[in-house]
Design a protein around this motif. Structure first.
Motif, PDB file in Angstrom:
ATOM      1  N   GLY A 132      23.012   8.583 -10.821  1.00 15.26           N
ATOM      2  CA  GLY A 132      21.763   8.521 -11.584  1.00 15.26           C
ATOM      3  C   GLY A 132      21.540   7.183 -12.272  1.00 15.26           C
ATOM      4  O   GLY A 132      20.420   6.689 -12.343  1.00 15.26           O
ATOM      5  N   LEU A 133      22.617   6.588 -12.792  1.00 19.46           N
ATOM      6  CA  LEU A 133      22.478   5.310 -13.480  1.00 19.46           C
ATOM      7  C   LEU A 133      22.046   4.221 -12.505  1.00 19.46           C
ATOM      8  O   LEU A 133      21.205   3.375 -12.832  1.00 19.46           O
ATOM      9  N   PHE A 134      22.603   4.250 -11.297  1.00 21.14           N
ATOM     10  CA  PHE A 134      22.215   3.281 -10.276  1.00 21.14           C
ATOM     11  C   PHE A 134      20.743   3.465  -9.910  1.00 21.14           C
ATOM     12  O   PHE A 134      20.005   2.491  -9.763  1.00 21.14           O
ATOM     13  N   TYR A 135      20.308   4.700  -9.788  1.00 23.85           N
ATOM     14  CA  TYR A 135      18.912   4.966  -9.459  1.00 23.85           C
ATOM     15  C   TYR A 135      17.994   4.462 -10.570  1.00 23.85           C
ATOM     16  O   TYR A 135      16.990   3.784 -10.312  1.00 23.85           O
ATOM     17  N   ALA A 136      18.338   4.774 -11.815  1.00 24.48           N
ATOM     18  CA  ALA A 136      17.474   4.413 -12.935  1.00 24.48           C
ATOM     19  C   ALA A 136      17.370   2.908 -13.128  1.00 24.48           C
ATOM     20  O   ALA A 136      16.294   2.384 -13.440  1.00 24.48           O
ATOM     21  N   ARG A 137      18.487   2.177 -12.952  1.00 21.83           N
ATOM     22  CA  ARG A 137      18.493   0.753 -13.249  1.00 21.83           C
ATOM     23  C   ARG A 137      18.148  -0.110 -12.041  1.00 21.83           C
ATOM     24  O   ARG A 137      17.745  -1.256 -12.203  1.00 21.83           O
ATOM     25  N   TYR A 138      18.342   0.413 -10.840  1.00 21.51           N
ATOM     26  CA  TYR A 138      18.108  -0.414  -9.652  1.00 21.51           C
ATOM     27  C   TYR A 138      17.094   0.185  -8.683  1.00 21.51           C
ATOM     28  O   TYR A 138      16.075  -0.411  -8.377  1.00 21.51           O
ATOM     29  N   LEU A 139      17.359   1.381  -8.185  1.00 23.77           N
ATOM     30  CA  LEU A 139      16.613   1.883  -7.031  1.00 23.77           C
ATOM     31  C   LEU A 139      15.201   2.338  -7.359  1.00 23.77           C
ATOM     32  O   LEU A 139      14.284   2.152  -6.553  1.00 23.77           O
ATOM     33  N   GLN A 140      14.997   2.927  -8.520  1.00 24.82           N
ATOM     34  CA  GLN A 140      13.713   3.556  -8.809  1.00 24.82           C
ATOM     35  C   GLN A 140      12.541   2.584  -8.694  1.00 24.82           C
ATOM     36  O   GLN A 140      11.527   2.885  -8.048  1.00 24.82           O
ATOM     37  N   PHE A 141      12.659   1.422  -9.318  1.00 22.45           N
ATOM     38  CA  PHE A 141      11.553   0.463  -9.287  1.00 22.45           C
ATOM     39  C   PHE A 141      11.273  -0.001  -7.869  1.00 22.45           C
ATOM     40  O   PHE A 141      10.122  -0.059  -7.427  1.00 22.45           O
ATOM     41  N   ARG A 142      12.321  -0.333  -7.121  1.00 22.66           N
ATOM     42  CA  ARG A 142      12.133  -0.823  -5.760  1.00 22.66           C
ATOM     43  C   ARG A 142      11.603   0.279  -4.854  1.00 22.66           C
ATOM     44  O   ARG A 142      10.754   0.040  -3.996  1.00 22.66           O
ATOM     45  N   ARG A 143      12.104   1.490  -5.027  1.00 27.80           N
ATOM     46  CA  ARG A 143      11.600   2.613  -4.239  1.00 27.80           C
ATOM     47  C   ARG A 143      10.126   2.850  -4.524  1.00 27.80           C
ATOM     48  O   ARG A 143       9.315   3.021  -3.604  1.00 27.80           O
ATOM     49  N   ASP A 144       9.761   2.867  -5.798  1.00 28.46           N
ATOM     50  CA  ASP A 144       8.364   3.102  -6.170  1.00 28.46           C
ATOM     51  C   ASP A 144       7.446   2.045  -5.561  1.00 28.46           C
ATOM     52  O   ASP A 144       6.342   2.355  -5.095  1.00 28.46           O
ATOM     53  N   ALA A 145       7.888   0.786  -5.577  1.00 23.79           N
ATOM     54  CA  ALA A 145       7.057  -0.298  -5.049  1.00 23.79           C
ATOM     55  C   ALA A 145       6.835  -0.150  -3.548  1.00 23.79           C
ATOM     56  O   ALA A 145       5.712  -0.340  -3.048  1.00 23.79           O
ATOM     57  N   LEU A 146       7.880   0.201  -2.807  1.00 23.81           N
ATOM     58  CA  LEU A 146       7.738   0.348  -1.358  1.00 23.81           C
ATOM     59  C   LEU A 146       7.000   1.623  -0.989  1.00 23.81           C
ATOM     60  O   LEU A 146       6.252   1.657   0.003  1.00 23.81           O
ATOM     61  N   VAL A 147       7.172   2.685  -1.781  1.00 24.05           N
ATOM     62  CA  VAL A 147       6.386   3.910  -1.565  1.00 24.05           C
ATOM     63  C   VAL A 147       4.901   3.605  -1.738  1.00 24.05           C
ATOM     64  O   VAL A 147       4.053   4.087  -0.977  1.00 24.05           O
ATOM     65  N   GLU A 148       4.580   2.780  -2.717  1.00 17.93           N
ATOM     66  CA  GLU A 148       3.190   2.389  -2.942  1.00 17.93           C
ATOM     67  C   GLU A 148       2.629   1.619  -1.750  1.00 17.93           C
ATOM     68  O   GLU A 148       1.472   1.803  -1.362  1.00 17.93           O
ATOM     69  N   ILE A 149       3.443   0.763  -1.150  1.00 20.77           N
ATOM     70  CA  ILE A 149       3.008   0.014   0.030  1.00 20.77           C
ATOM     71  C   ILE A 149       2.720   0.966   1.192  1.00 20.77           C
ATOM     72  O   ILE A 149       1.699   0.848   1.881  1.00 20.77           O
ATOM     73  N   ILE A 150       3.621   1.915   1.417  1.00 12.95           N
ATOM     74  CA  ILE A 150       3.430   2.883   2.504  1.00 12.95           C
ATOM     75  C   ILE A 150       2.188   3.726   2.253  1.00 12.95           C
ATOM     76  O   ILE A 150       1.384   3.967   3.169  1.00 12.95           O
ATOM     77  N   ALA A 151       2.004   4.172   1.019  1.00 14.72           N
ATOM     78  CA  ALA A 151       0.823   4.979   0.683  1.00 14.72           C
ATOM     79  C   ALA A 151      -0.459   4.194   0.902  1.00 14.72           C
ATOM     80  O   ALA A 151      -1.472   4.757   1.361  1.00 14.72           O
ATOM     81  N   ALA A 152      -0.429   2.895   0.607  1.00  9.85           N
ATOM     82  CA  ALA A 152      -1.615   2.058   0.831  1.00  9.85           C
ATOM     83  C   ALA A 152      -1.962   2.020   2.316  1.00  9.85           C
ATOM     84  O   ALA A 152      -3.140   2.039   2.697  1.00  9.85           O
ATOM     85  N   GLY A 153      -0.943   1.966   3.168  1.00  7.92           N
ATOM     86  CA  GLY A 153      -1.189   1.979   4.598  1.00  7.92           C
ATOM     87  C   GLY A 153      -1.758   3.300   5.080  1.00  7.92           C
ATOM     88  O   GLY A 153      -2.625   3.337   5.974  1.00  7.92           O
ATOM     89  N   GLN A 154      -1.289   4.398   4.487  1.00  5.07           N
ATOM     90  CA  GLN A 154      -1.860   5.702   4.836  1.00  5.07           C
ATOM     91  C   GLN A 154      -3.317   5.778   4.403  1.00  5.07           C
ATOM     92  O   GLN A 154      -4.174   6.308   5.118  1.00  5.07           O
ATOM     93  N   ASN A 155      -3.606   5.225   3.242  1.00  2.00           N
ATOM     94  CA  ASN A 155      -4.973   5.282   2.722  1.00  2.00           C
ATOM     95  C   ASN A 155      -5.948   4.430   3.518  1.00  2.00           C
ATOM     96  O   ASN A 155      -7.117   4.795   3.681  1.00  2.00           O
ATOM     97  N   ASP A 156      -5.486   3.269   4.005  1.00  2.00           N
ATOM     98  CA  ASP A 156      -6.409   2.418   4.763  1.00  2.00           C
ATOM     99  C   ASP A 156      -6.390   2.714   6.269  1.00  2.00           C
ATOM    100  O   ASP A 156      -7.102   2.084   7.044  1.00  2.00           O
ATOM    101  N   GLY A 157      -5.582   3.691   6.673  1.00  2.00           N
ATOM    102  CA  GLY A 157      -5.565   4.115   8.066  1.00  2.00           C
ATOM    103  C   GLY A 157      -4.683   3.301   8.986  1.00  2.00           C
ATOM    104  O   GLY A 157      -4.604   3.584  10.187  1.00  2.00           O
ATOM    105  N   SER A 158      -3.959   2.300   8.444  1.00  2.00           N
ATOM    106  CA  SER A 158      -3.102   1.481   9.298  1.00  2.00           C
ATOM    107  C   SER A 158      -1.739   2.125   9.554  1.00  2.00           C
ATOM    108  O   SER A 158      -1.013   1.710  10.444  1.00  2.00           O
ATOM    109  N   ILE A 159      -1.392   3.154   8.753  1.00  2.00           N
ATOM    110  CA  ILE A 159      -0.184   3.945   8.966  1.00  2.00           C
ATOM    111  C   ILE A 159      -0.632   5.371   9.267  1.00  2.00           C
ATOM    112  O   ILE A 159      -1.330   6.006   8.465  1.00  2.00           O
ATOM    113  N   LEU A 160      -0.253   5.885  10.428  1.00  2.00           N
ATOM    114  CA  LEU A 160      -0.746   7.187  10.888  1.00  2.00           C
ATOM    115  C   LEU A 160       0.163   8.349  10.514  1.00  2.00           C
ATOM    116  O   LEU A 160      -0.228   9.506  10.675  1.00  2.00           O
ATOM    117  N   ALA A 161       1.358   8.071  10.029  1.00  2.00           N
ATOM    118  CA  ALA A 161       2.293   9.142   9.690  1.00  2.00           C
ATOM    119  C   ALA A 161       1.747  10.008   8.565  1.00  2.00           C
ATOM    120  O   ALA A 161       1.196   9.506   7.581  1.00  2.00           O
TER     121      ALA A 161
END
Length: 204
Positions: A132-161
């Motif tokens: 949990g400490l590793f997630y809170a201090r390292y992974l969470q921010f980076r995961r959230d940022a990349l999830v946002e990128i993927i969601a943007a692709g779904q929203n603009d139709g460039s990612i079909l998944a």
């Protein structure tokens, strides 16, 4: 894992009263901690060793980090922010940005970066009972940022998944880390790019 949030304090760190941190001193501590982890392993990367290597007092290190584990994670975060920067919007489509980052991560896993990451996670689990400490201090921010990128692709139709963007992220990076930990086939940048395309189904 530090400067991942655009040059501020380490992700997840708690602001403390007193003199503001010196960026130069902070970097010296974090770079020394990572260098020791990479060269000699976690067992010998003590607060005493980091203080000697960085020429910073133990009192300063203890003042800025609540635990040795927090320091090790932030040292890893600091290095990762430089080695694996999050892809900017100007670097292409959401799928292309994810593909580029996943390929860089796959390549990094094959070197000292992968060994240090696994060692830091193991240390967190052994000391606290969870990652949990590793997630809170390292992974969470980076995961959230990349999830946002993927969601943007779904929203603009460039990612079909279909499905939640977070699940798609986990399918990509979870697969890479799982294969790395258990040594299941070589993890190459080319494999990572193919995995991104398989999971995200980019348009065109």
């Amino acid at each position: 894992m530090a400067m991942a949030k655009g040059g501020g304090e380490e992700a997840g760190s708690t602001p403390r009263r007193g003199r503001p941190r010196s960026i130069e001193t902070t970097n010296a501590i974090l770079e020394s901690a990572y260098a020791l982890m990479a060269a000699t392993g976690l067992a010998t990367t003590t607060i005493d060793a980091v203080a000697r290597h960085s020429s910073v007092s133990k009192m300063t290190i203890y003042k800025w980090w609540p635990s040795r584990e927090a320091l090790l994670i932030d040292a890893f975060l600091h290095h990762a922010a430089q080695m694996l920067p999050l892809p900017p919007a100007s670097s292409g489509s959401p799928a292309a940005r994810t593909r580029r980052h996943a390929a860089a991560y796959a390549e990094a896993l094959q070197g000292e970066f992968g060994k240090v990451q696994l060692a830091v996670i193991s240390e967190c689990i052994s000391k606290t009972g969870s990652a949990g400490l590793f997630y809170a201090r390292y992974l969470q921010f980076r995961r959230d940022a990349l999830v946002e990128i993927i969601a943007a692709g779904q929203n603009d139709g460039s990612i079909l998944a279909d499905g939640p963007a977070g699940d798609l992220y986990d399918a990509i990076y979870g697969s890479l880390f799982y294969r790395y930990v258990f040594g299941i086939t070589p993890i190459t940048p080319g494999y990572a790019r193919s995995l991104v395309d398989l999971i995200l189904r980019p348009k065109g």
